[in-house]
Motif scaffolding. Structure first.
Motif, PDB file in Angstrom:
ATOM      1  N   MET A 109       0.862  -1.173   0.000  1.00  0.00           N
ATOM      2  CA  MET A 109       0.000   0.000   0.000  1.00  0.00           C
ATOM      3  C   MET A 109       0.904   1.231   0.000  1.00  0.00           C
ATOM      4  O   MET A 109       1.663   1.452   0.948  1.00  0.00           O
ATOM      5  CB  MET A 109      -0.915   0.010   1.229  1.00  0.00           C
ATOM      6  CG  MET A 109      -2.047  -1.011   1.177  1.00  0.00           C
ATOM      7  SD  MET A 109      -1.542  -2.735   1.269  1.00  0.00           S
ATOM      8  CE  MET A 109      -1.016  -2.871   2.967  1.00  0.00           C
ATOM      9  N   ILE A 110       0.827   2.022  -1.065  1.00  0.00           N
ATOM     10  CA  ILE A 110       1.722   3.160  -1.234  1.00  0.00           C
ATOM     11  C   ILE A 110       1.361   4.268  -0.247  1.00  0.00           C
ATOM     12  O   ILE A 110       0.191   4.655  -0.129  1.00  0.00           O
ATOM     13  CB  ILE A 110       1.657   3.688  -2.671  1.00  0.00           C
ATOM     14  CG1 ILE A 110       2.144   2.610  -3.657  1.00  0.00           C
ATOM     15  CG2 ILE A 110       2.498   4.952  -2.822  1.00  0.00           C
ATOM     16  CD1 ILE A 110       1.994   2.990  -5.113  1.00  0.00           C
ATOM     17  N   ILE A 111       2.380   4.771   0.452  1.00  0.00           N
ATOM     18  CA  ILE A 111       2.177   5.891   1.372  1.00  0.00           C
ATOM     19  C   ILE A 111       2.253   7.200   0.594  1.00  0.00           C
ATOM     20  O   ILE A 111       1.328   8.006   0.620  1.00  0.00           O
ATOM     21  CB  ILE A 111       3.226   5.853   2.499  1.00  0.00           C
ATOM     22  CG1 ILE A 111       3.043   4.574   3.322  1.00  0.00           C
ATOM     23  CG2 ILE A 111       3.110   7.101   3.384  1.00  0.00           C
ATOM     24  CD1 ILE A 111       4.142   4.323   4.318  1.00  0.00           C
ATOM     25  N   ASP A 112       3.345   7.412  -0.098  1.00  0.00           N
ATOM     26  CA  ASP A 112       3.475   8.595  -0.964  1.00  0.00           C
ATOM     27  C   ASP A 112       4.802   8.521  -1.698  1.00  0.00           C
ATOM     28  O   ASP A 112       5.634   7.658  -1.420  1.00  0.00           O
ATOM     29  CB  ASP A 112       3.382   9.899  -0.166  1.00  0.00           C
ATOM     30  CG  ASP A 112       2.796  11.043  -0.997  1.00  0.00           C
ATOM     31  OD1 ASP A 112       2.846  10.964  -2.250  1.00  0.00           O
ATOM     32  OD2 ASP A 112       2.286  12.017  -0.413  1.00  0.00           O
ATOM     33  N   LYS A 113       4.976   9.473  -2.612  1.00  0.00           N
ATOM     34  CA  LYS A 113       6.224   9.528  -3.367  1.00  0.00           C
ATOM     35  C   LYS A 113       7.374   9.918  -2.446  1.00  0.00           C
ATOM     36  O   LYS A 113       7.181  10.410  -1.337  1.00  0.00           O
ATOM     37  CB  LYS A 113       6.108  10.529  -4.511  1.00  0.00           C
ATOM     38  CG  LYS A 113       5.958  11.983  -4.043  1.00  0.00           C
ATOM     39  CD  LYS A 113       5.866  12.923  -5.228  1.00  0.00           C
ATOM     40  CE  LYS A 113       5.744  14.373  -4.746  1.00  0.00           C
ATOM     41  NZ  LYS A 113       5.661  15.324  -5.877  1.00  0.00           N
ATOM     42  N   LEU A 114       8.577   9.711  -2.934  1.00  0.00           N
ATOM     43  CA  LEU A 114       9.774  10.030  -2.164  1.00  0.00           C
ATOM     44  C   LEU A 114      10.719  10.810  -3.060  1.00  0.00           C
ATOM     45  O   LEU A 114      11.164  10.296  -4.085  1.00  0.00           O
ATOM     46  CB  LEU A 114      10.437   8.739  -1.676  1.00  0.00           C
ATOM     47  CG  LEU A 114      11.412   8.855  -0.511  1.00  0.00           C
ATOM     48  CD1 LEU A 114      10.699   9.336   0.744  1.00  0.00           C
ATOM     49  CD2 LEU A 114      12.070   7.520  -0.248  1.00  0.00           C
ATOM     50  N   GLY A 115      11.009  12.040  -2.708  1.00  0.00           N
ATOM     51  CA  GLY A 115      11.920  12.853  -3.496  1.00  0.00           C
ATOM     52  C   GLY A 115      13.330  12.311  -3.445  1.00  0.00           C
ATOM     53  O   GLY A 115      13.717  11.606  -2.507  1.00  0.00           O
TER      54      GLY A 115
END
Length: 664
Positions: free
Chosen positions: A450-456
């Motif tokens: 389950m994706i939490i968010d993008k990562l720069g």
């Protein structure tokens, strides 16, 4: 009301179902059965799962729902009554759990092992129930059963209250993004339906669930075995003023759970039945797509307008999840499987790096060096787990640092994909925020995420440890010799062939290179002529320059061997001291000396012009003429040029026997 339902109430279930249709026809003014069935087909669908500790009554509760809602046929009822007497665990009562526990091991132990799916419907709604196991070792089964659920029923035994398994199942429901939870406090008949027991369990559960993100929670006291508050409210709980379980399931609002804001149309198939039609087919993941909408295609960023929306029932003005439709566009755009159609002003993340919660589902431990396949929406690519942030103890919610995951373990990870994915955070969109990882060898599903968010890129974990930095500072490779040997299936050794000019050593070296290459070896050949045309161009044939020439060759061989590459070197290397220095540079354990023992007569006949010039004094420092050539006394193999084919076989046998390369 509380009741022990008489068995003969259900002996004519199939007849009752037909009677309900007839009654429906009378109430609706002669509505035909086909029209009734059409309306039934359009009823809302609720997907739910049951979870709880072993023997909390999950299967019994579902069986009771099906039994009291008159969804069983006569043969099912007869089999249920017969099996209840033979293998049941409910005493004199019907064991409703037998409707769900289909595996032999489940019936023998009275527990749920596999996920059992059951379908039933009422006048208001259709239901698909996933009865999931309570044991911790079957966590992956619960994840599977809950992946599509709108609602979770968490059963609690009134005698035991909130226990470790209760917390684990609640955490998993929260992890899966299930927004509606019913806390079914079961077996109230065994605690005399006391309100204080119910209230204490409710308070304990609220204290725990406050840490999690579950917006809608309801508490229902019931007895699955006796039927209290399952289908109808019970007189034995006058202090409870809520709905029965079935009434709640029929009325709980789930329509707003779907994301109708963000259009995500992941193309699954390009439909081209003829040259006049080109459509893009899939299920609408989220949002609403309408005729005339401006759209943007990812990753190409091409734009167009929706020309038509085609379904099995004809053209539509709009489509919404989870409808399966085919969309045509006004412009000819190259769109393939895995591309995504969105609204231009509402785009998902387009990234290669992201954080996710991962549930490990493989029997084998995670190997961080494995390049997995990732399946996301209708997109497939390779993915690498860069880092494990932490592991979550699903029983206590404590976090800990670990090096890899084992079966059923859950944690937060950083993942990098080969090509960008089009995703949303899982909390925002379950369809585009979830994925699976596939083992590249077995092709088994080894994890769900389950994706939490993008990562720069600035927040990406460093892939170089302190130990790695120390290794680099010493000028050493981060790839070990053992890793190279495993990868290349060979040892990086040097086959050094010595002999006079014209002895046939070059012919042997080149023939050996070809044979090894044909067998799949990674091999490099170094010979005097090639190196003197480039790297050693400035060196002459004096004894000092000859020594420097061979020293450079030895260092090149060592570097290649360090990379796991087999080197074949063909050089005169005229005396024992030079050959010993070469062995020390390369490493004596991987230096293999072969001597081409040719007579001077053979060498002269093979290269007459060279030896004639040396004898006339036109060439100086030629070994065997005006420079001494010492025959090696420690050669691994002594070969004769007249037996070149036999020589190749002897060398290959030697290479195989010494596990340098498995020659076939």
């Amino acid at each position: 009301m509380g009741k022990d339902t008489p068995k003969n109430n259900h002996n004519n279930t199939s007849k009752n179902q037909l009677d309900s249709v007839s009654s429906f026809e009378g109430e609706k003014g002669g509505l035909s059965i086909r029209e009734f069935l059409d309306q039934d087909q359009r009823k809302d669908l609720l997907r739910l799962l049951t979870a709880g500790s072993v023997d909390d009554g999950k299967s019994t509760l579902i069986g009771r729902l099906m039994f009291d809602s008159k969804m069983l046929y006569e043969d099912q009822l007869a089999a249920l009554e017969r099996d209840s007497k033979r293998v049941g665990h409910a005493g004199e009562d019907i064991d409703y759990a037998l409707l769900l526990d289909g595996l032999k091991a489940e019936r023998e132990q009275g527990i749920t092992i596999d996920v059992a799916y059951r379908y039933f419907s009422t006048a208001k709604r259709k239901f698909i129930i996933a009865d999931t196991p309570g044991h911790e070792q079957y966590t992956r089964n619960m994840i599977t059963g809950g992946s599509t659920a709108n609602l979770a029923i968490i059963l609690i035994d009134a005698r035991h209250g909130v226990i470790t398994q209760t917390k684990r199942h609640t955490y998993l429901a929260s992890l899966l993004g299930i927004k509606h939870v019913v806390v079914a406090i079961n077996k109230m008949d065994l605690v005399d339906f006391r309100q204080e027991v119910f209230e204490k369990i409710r308070k304990d559960y609220e204290t725990f669930v406050a840490q999690l993100d579950i917006p809608d929670i309801h508490y229902i006291p019931l007895s699955a075995l006796k039927g209290d508050n399952v289908v109808e409210t019970s007189e034995r709980t006058p202090w409870y003023h809520g709905n029965s379980l079935l009434e709640f399931l029929e009325t709980v609002h789930i329509s707003s759970d779907r994301n109708f804001t963000d259009l995500r149309y992941p193309v699954q198939f390009v439909l081209r039945p003829d040259i006049k039609f080109r459509g893009f087919s899939t299920s609408v993941a989220s949002g609403i797509i309408k005729k005339g909408d401006d759209i943007l295609v990812l990753p190409s960023l091409k734009t167009s307008k929706v020309k038509s929306i085609v379904s099995y029932d004809g053209e539509l003005d709009y489509a919404f999840p989870p409808q399966s439709v085919t969309v045509t566009l006004e412009d000819e755009i190259d769109i393939s499987r895995g591309d995504m159609i969105v609204h231009p002003d509402n785009r998902p993340r387009v990234e290669r790096h992201f954080e996710a919660m991962l549930v490990w589902m493989d029997e084998n431990e995670m190997d961080l060096s494995t390049p997995f396949y990732i399946k996301h929406a209708n997109n497939n690519t390779k993915a690498k787990i860069d880092q494990i942030r932490y592991k979550v103890d699903v029983n206590t919610l404590e976090k800990s640092n670990i090096e890899n995951f084992k079966l059923n373990e859950i944690g937060r990870v950083v993942i990098t994909t080969t090509k960008p994915l089009f995703f949303d955070p899982y909390t925002q969109n379950r369809q585009t925020g979830s994925f699976i990882l596939i083992d590249p060898v077995t092709h088994n599903t080894c994890a769900v995420g389950m994706i939490i968010d993008k990562l720069g890129s600035k927040n990406l974990p460093s892939r170089i440890t302190d130990t790695d930095k120390e290794t680099i500072a010493k000028g050493k490779s981060l790839v070990t010799i053992a890793e190279r040997q495993k990868k290349l299936n060979q040892k990086g050794d040097t086959i050094w062939i010595t002999g006079l000019h014209g002895s046939g050593k070059n012919e042997l070296a080149f023939s050996l290179e070809k044979k090894l290459f044909e067998n799949g070896a990674t091999v490099v050949l170094l010979d005097g002529s090639s190196l003197r045309m480039g790297l050693n161009k400035e060196l002459d044939f004096s004894p000092a320059d000859r020594a420097e020439h061979l020293r450079r060759v030895a260092h090149i061989s060592k570097m290649l061997n360090d990379q796991g590459i087999i080197t074949i070197c063909s050089f005169i290397s005229r005396n024992n001291s030079l050959r010993k220095q070469i062995a020390q540079i390369i490493g004596e354990e991987r230096f293999h000396l072969l001597y081409m023992n040719a007579t001077m007569e053979f060498c002269r006949n093979n290269k007459p012009e060279l030896y004639e010039k040396a004898e006339k004094g036109e060439i100086e420092n030629l070994p065997g003429i005006d420079l001494e050539y010492e025959k090696p006394g420690d050669a691994t193999l002594v070969l004769k040029p007249e037996e070149n084919e036999i020589n190749i076989d002897r060398i290959l046998d030697y290479i195989s026997a010494n596990k340098i390369f498995p020659v076939h």
